[in-house]
Every structure is written in C-alpha cells, then in structure tokens.
Design a protein around this motif. Structure first.
Motif, mmCIF file in Angstrom:
data_model
loop_
_atom_site.group_PDB
_atom_site.id
_atom_site.type_symbol
_atom_site.label_atom_id
_atom_site.label_comp_id
_atom_site.label_asym_id
_atom_site.label_seq_id
_atom_site.Cartn_x
_atom_site.Cartn_y
_atom_site.Cartn_z
ATOM 1 N N PHE A 99 0.842 -1.203 0.000
ATOM 2 C CA PHE A 99 0.000 0.000 0.000
ATOM 3 C C PHE A 99 0.879 1.255 0.000
ATOM 4 O O PHE A 99 0.583 2.235 -0.699
ATOM 5 C CB PHE A 99 -0.933 -0.029 1.211
ATOM 6 C CG PHE A 99 -1.998 1.029 1.200
ATOM 7 C CD1 PHE A 99 -2.673 1.375 0.031
ATOM 8 C CD2 PHE A 99 -2.348 1.674 2.378
ATOM 9 C CE1 PHE A 99 -3.660 2.354 0.034
ATOM 10 C CE2 PHE A 99 -3.342 2.646 2.391
ATOM 11 C CZ PHE A 99 -3.995 2.992 1.223
ATOM 12 N N ALA A 100 1.970 1.211 0.762
ATOM 13 C CA ALA A 100 2.896 2.351 0.757
ATOM 14 C C ALA A 100 3.519 2.511 -0.635
ATOM 15 O O ALA A 100 3.609 3.629 -1.164
ATOM 16 C CB ALA A 100 3.979 2.151 1.819
ATOM 17 N N ALA A 101 3.936 1.400 -1.256
ATOM 18 C CA ALA A 101 4.543 1.482 -2.590
ATOM 19 C C ALA A 101 3.544 2.030 -3.611
ATOM 20 O O ALA A 101 3.900 2.818 -4.492
ATOM 21 C CB ALA A 101 5.040 0.103 -3.033
ATOM 22 N N ALA A 102 2.280 1.619 -3.470
ATOM 23 C CA ALA A 102 1.254 2.053 -4.423
ATOM 24 C C ALA A 102 0.996 3.545 -4.330
ATOM 25 O O ALA A 102 0.657 4.194 -5.334
ATOM 26 C CB ALA A 102 -0.043 1.287 -4.160
ATOM 27 N N THR A 103 1.151 4.107 -3.145
ATOM 28 C CA THR A 103 0.726 5.490 -2.922
ATOM 29 C C THR A 103 1.897 6.465 -2.825
ATOM 30 O O THR A 103 1.695 7.663 -3.000
ATOM 31 C CB THR A 103 -0.131 5.576 -1.638
ATOM 32 O OG1 THR A 103 0.532 4.871 -0.578
ATOM 33 C CG2 THR A 103 -1.498 4.956 -1.867
ATOM 34 N N TYR A 104 3.102 5.983 -2.563
ATOM 35 C CA TYR A 104 4.251 6.888 -2.472
ATOM 36 C C TYR A 104 4.540 7.445 -3.867
ATOM 37 O O TYR A 104 4.767 6.673 -4.812
ATOM 38 C CB TYR A 104 5.471 6.146 -1.916
ATOM 39 C CG TYR A 104 6.683 7.035 -1.785
ATOM 40 C CD1 TYR A 104 6.753 7.998 -0.784
ATOM 41 C CD2 TYR A 104 7.747 6.939 -2.686
ATOM 42 C CE1 TYR A 104 7.852 8.834 -0.666
ATOM 43 C CE2 TYR A 104 8.848 7.769 -2.578
ATOM 44 C CZ TYR A 104 8.899 8.711 -1.563
ATOM 45 O OH TYR A 104 9.986 9.542 -1.457
ATOM 46 N N LYS A 151 -10.603 -5.199 9.152
ATOM 47 C CA LYS A 151 -9.378 -5.552 8.414
ATOM 48 C C LYS A 151 -9.438 -5.027 6.986
ATOM 49 O O LYS A 151 -10.487 -5.046 6.349
ATOM 50 C CB LYS A 151 -9.252 -7.085 8.362
ATOM 51 C CG LYS A 151 -8.594 -7.666 9.600
ATOM 52 C CD LYS A 151 -8.547 -9.179 9.507
ATOM 53 C CE LYS A 151 -7.584 -9.649 8.437
ATOM 54 N NZ LYS A 151 -6.195 -9.759 8.908
ATOM 55 N N ASN A 152 -8.279 -4.606 6.499
ATOM 56 C CA ASN A 152 -8.100 -4.247 5.088
ATOM 57 C C ASN A 152 -9.113 -3.210 4.609
ATOM 58 O O ASN A 152 -9.548 -3.258 3.459
ATOM 59 C CB ASN A 152 -8.224 -5.510 4.207
ATOM 60 C CG ASN A 152 -7.215 -6.564 4.599
ATOM 61 O OD1 ASN A 152 -6.101 -6.253 5.027
ATOM 62 N ND2 ASN A 152 -7.604 -7.821 4.469
ATOM 63 N N GLN A 153 -9.473 -2.292 5.492
ATOM 64 C CA GLN A 153 -10.513 -1.329 5.128
ATOM 65 C C GLN A 153 -9.978 -0.196 4.253
ATOM 66 O O GLN A 153 -10.749 0.538 3.652
ATOM 67 C CB GLN A 153 -11.172 -0.759 6.389
ATOM 68 C CG GLN A 153 -11.957 -1.795 7.172
ATOM 69 C CD GLN A 153 -13.282 -2.135 6.516
ATOM 70 O OE1 GLN A 153 -14.180 -1.314 6.482
ATOM 71 N NE2 GLN A 153 -13.398 -3.326 5.982
ATOM 72 N N ALA A 154 -8.661 -0.014 4.227
ATOM 73 C CA ALA A 154 -8.064 0.955 3.297
ATOM 74 C C ALA A 154 -7.028 0.202 2.481
ATOM 75 O O ALA A 154 -6.215 -0.538 3.030
ATOM 76 C CB ALA A 154 -7.410 2.100 4.059
ATOM 77 N N GLY A 155 -7.063 0.347 1.180
ATOM 78 C CA GLY A 155 -6.087 -0.370 0.365
ATOM 79 C C GLY A 155 -6.370 -0.205 -1.111
ATOM 80 O O GLY A 155 -7.278 0.531 -1.502
ATOM 81 N N CYS A 156 -5.592 -0.861 -1.921
ATOM 82 C CA CYS A 156 -5.798 -0.795 -3.366
ATOM 83 C C CYS A 156 -5.152 -2.011 -4.023
ATOM 84 O O CYS A 156 -4.437 -2.776 -3.370
ATOM 85 C CB CYS A 156 -5.205 0.496 -3.933
ATOM 86 S SG CYS A 156 -3.430 0.600 -3.744
ATOM 87 N N PHE A 157 -5.418 -2.171 -5.296
ATOM 88 C CA PHE A 157 -4.755 -3.212 -6.079
ATOM 89 C C PHE A 157 -3.470 -2.619 -6.640
ATOM 90 O O PHE A 157 -3.504 -1.567 -7.291
ATOM 91 C CB PHE A 157 -5.656 -3.675 -7.239
ATOM 92 C CG PHE A 157 -6.881 -4.405 -6.765
ATOM 93 C CD1 PHE A 157 -6.834 -5.772 -6.540
ATOM 94 C CD2 PHE A 157 -8.066 -3.732 -6.532
ATOM 95 C CE1 PHE A 157 -7.961 -6.454 -6.090
ATOM 96 C CE2 PHE A 157 -9.193 -4.395 -6.090
ATOM 97 C CZ PHE A 157 -9.138 -5.770 -5.866
ATOM 98 N N TYR A 158 -2.373 -3.260 -6.394
ATOM 99 C CA TYR A 158 -1.091 -2.764 -6.904
ATOM 100 C C TYR A 158 -0.158 -3.956 -7.050
ATOM 101 O O TYR A 158 0.290 -4.537 -6.063
ATOM 102 C CB TYR A 158 -0.498 -1.726 -5.937
ATOM 103 C CG TYR A 158 0.687 -0.999 -6.517
ATOM 104 C CD1 TYR A 158 0.525 -0.096 -7.565
ATOM 105 C CD2 TYR A 158 1.971 -1.200 -6.019
ATOM 106 C CE1 TYR A 158 1.611 0.577 -8.105
ATOM 107 C CE2 TYR A 158 3.062 -0.528 -6.549
ATOM 108 C CZ TYR A 158 2.865 0.363 -7.589
ATOM 109 O OH TYR A 158 3.932 1.034 -8.123
#
Ligand code: GLY
Length: 353
Positions: free
Chosen positions: A114-119, A152-159
C-alpha cells in the motif's frame, strides 16, 4: 528454479527456489535496471533473521539499501505504521523508480504494498515472502492495504509487484502456529480448485513438499488473478473461509490467528453447505479431518450474534448482499449471494451457537 508468470495490469514473475534470498539482488536488478535504492520493509523479528542477508544481496547488485522495521503482528498494519513508512521513504530520498522490498508475511506485504502504491503515486515493489501464508497467497495478486478500527483491510488498493522472490528455506524458521496458519490457506486452494492437490495434502505433510505446494498454490492463484484481477467475479472464491474468518479474528481481538480463523470459517460454512444440500455428503467431514490433521480448529465458541454483526460490517458485505463461498465438493466451490441478515442462520447450520 520454478518461474510462474502472473498476467495482470502489470505482469511479473514469481520465482521459487531454496536459497533465492542470497540472489535477490541480481533477480531484482534484472527487473529494475534503473533503480538506485532499495528500501527493505520488515517486522523486527524477520528483519533480525533475514534483513542483513537480503541487504547484502541487494548491495552486491549495486543497490543502496535502507531498512524500515516495525513491531511484528497485525497490530502494526495500521495508519500509524503506514504513515511512518511513507515518511521514511521521503526522508531517505526514494524516487518512483526506486524499489520498496517487502520482506515478511502478509502484514508486511499488505502494508508495504500500500505504501509502494501510494508513495509518489506508485514506486516499484518487490515481495519476498517469509511466511507460508504470504508465499502461497498474499504476496501474489496485488491486494495491498491496512486495517482501520472498523475492520481488516478497510483501506487499500490493487497494486501488482514487479517481482516475487520466494525462498522456501525462509519458512523453516516459522513458529509452529504460523506454519499451521499457512496450511489453512494451502488447504483452501485444494477445497476451491483441486481435489488431487487436496488428496496430496492428506497423504504428505505440507512441510515435506513445500516448494511443490507453494508452486501449485501460486499457479492456482495466478489463474484466478488472470481471470479477475480486480475482484469483481471469480476472485471472490479466494475468500473461502474469510467472511467468517475475519469476524472471528475481530471478535477474538486477534487472539485467534488469521489462519486459524480461516480454518474455522471453512469448516463452519462446509457444515452449513452440507446441511443445506449444497455440498455432497461427507464433504464437511473430509475438510474438517484435514484441518484437524494440521492442528487447526474447526469450531468456535465465540457468540454467533457478535460474529454475524462483525461479518456484516466487513467490506465483503456490499450492495445489500453478502457473498458466501460454499463448497459443493472438495475441489469445487460456488459463490452464493445471500441477504446479509441471513448470515446468522448459516452460522447456526454450521454449528455456531
Ligand atoms: N487473498 C485473497 C486474494 O488475493 O484475492
């Protein structure tokens, strides 16, 4: 070495081979020729075990390395650790073409992904699974995210990652409970897709066929992700055991581990499916027997009302329906939408009081 190509919005290889940790640098360099820095994210336990070896391999391939570590456990998969990781990437001057390497289990992969997807709107990402669960499931397929107080996993994305490097030798240091939890996810693949694979788990312990088990699960996951990367259809099958499982984790305040909770979820819904004539006679008994053989629970004494309420708050309750994943037989499951308010009745049929 086993090489499994995953075809998705970004296509990438999953490499599986004992000893791969010490070749991580050269494999990552081949995929990311222009990257200068590799940031390694790991929990404190995994970092102490394998962080130095991974860094040495990355440095030998010309990467500058920086390391971010955090306390082990699901409790770290939160906004605070996520913010700290983004801050770490910024303070160390990483750019979009640099790499974030997740060394660890599902918590580390989800958080770092998630950090990699959004940084900077997306930087290169590599997964080095160090748990059985991560090796067979969470490191492949691009689901990233963190937990919120509501679930659980309430914030996230596909990356999707650029590379997954799976060294089965890393898994030999797993605590027994974590190994057993990973076995629940392995068994899940057999119940979902492959009766012969399930039978092989009945005959030969997972740890005695580890690389082959990982390769089979990754291949099954690859096929599912290729068919439905963004989880709008058949990928929901991978949630077998998870709707109730997430509720068990939450209601137990995470005293029940993810793998144990998934095992309970599979067993309860298998009993309910058999009782309602969806699963053939003996299906639930066979699934329970294998879970038990791997030291996993098949029932819970947590209150049914609390479990149903937690499940209904889960993200898989969408559009006014709850998608249950139900076995018809070992190796074949269906997605059955139900009105959410009926979930408690399914739990009753599965033996939850
Ligand atoms: N772990 C379930 C999925 O990736 O869809």
């Amino acid at each position: 070495m086993t090489r499994i190509r995953v075809t998705a919005s970004r296509s990438y290889d999953v490499l599986i081979q004992p000893g791969l940790l010490d070749r991580a640098g050269e494999e990552l360099r081949a995929v990311l020729p222009g990257a200068r820095t590799a940031a390694v994210a790991a929990d404190e336990t995994v970092s102490a075990l394998y962080g130095a070896r991974l860094a040495a391999s990355l440095e030998a391939a010309g990467f500058r390395t920086v390391s971010f570590s955090f306390p082990a456990g699901e409790g770290s998969k939160n906004l605070t650790t996520y913010a700290a990781l983004l801050d770490f990437l910024g303070r160390n001057g990483l750019g979009r073409s640099d790499a974030l390497v997740a060394l660890g289990g599902g918590v580390t992969g989800d958080l770092a992904g998630f950090a990699a997807a959004t940084y900077q709107r997306g930087m290169a990402f590599c997964q080095v699974p160090a748990s059985l669960l991560a090796a067979v499931d969470s490191s492949v397929g691009g689901k990233t995210g963190i937990d919120l107080p509501t679930g659980k996993n309430q914030a996230g994305c596909f990356y999707q990652p650029s590379l997954v490097l799976c060294d089965p030798a890393l898994l030999s240091s797993l605590p027994e409970r974590e190994y057993r939890g990973g076995c629940a996810e392995v068994i899940k693949y057999g119940v979902l897709f492959d009766e012969a694979f399930f039978a092989s788990l009945e005959e030969t312990p997972v740890r005695d066929q580890l690389a082959a088990v990982i390769a089979r699960c990754v291949a099954l996951k690859r096929d599912t992700v290729a068919a439905d990367e963004f989880d709008r259809g058949c990928r929901a099958l991978l949630n077998l055991g998870h709707t109730l499982g997430h509720a068990v984790e939450k209601v137990s305040a995470y005293a029940v581990s993810h793998g144990e909770a998934v095992a309970i979820g599979m067993a309860v819904l298998a009993r309910a499916a058999e009782k309602r004539g969806i699963a053939g006679a003996g299906t639930a008994r066979r699934i329970e027997a294998l879970l038990t053989r791997y030291g996993l629970p098949t029932a819970t004494d947590l209150p049914r009302e609390a479990l149903a309420a937690a499940a209904l708050r889960d993200k898989k309750n969408h559009g006014g329906r709850l998608d249950l994943i139900l076995p018809e037989s070992v190796g074949r499951c269906r997605i059955q939408p139900i009105p959410p308010e009926e979930f408690g009745d399914w739990l009753t049929d599965g033996g939850v009081v």
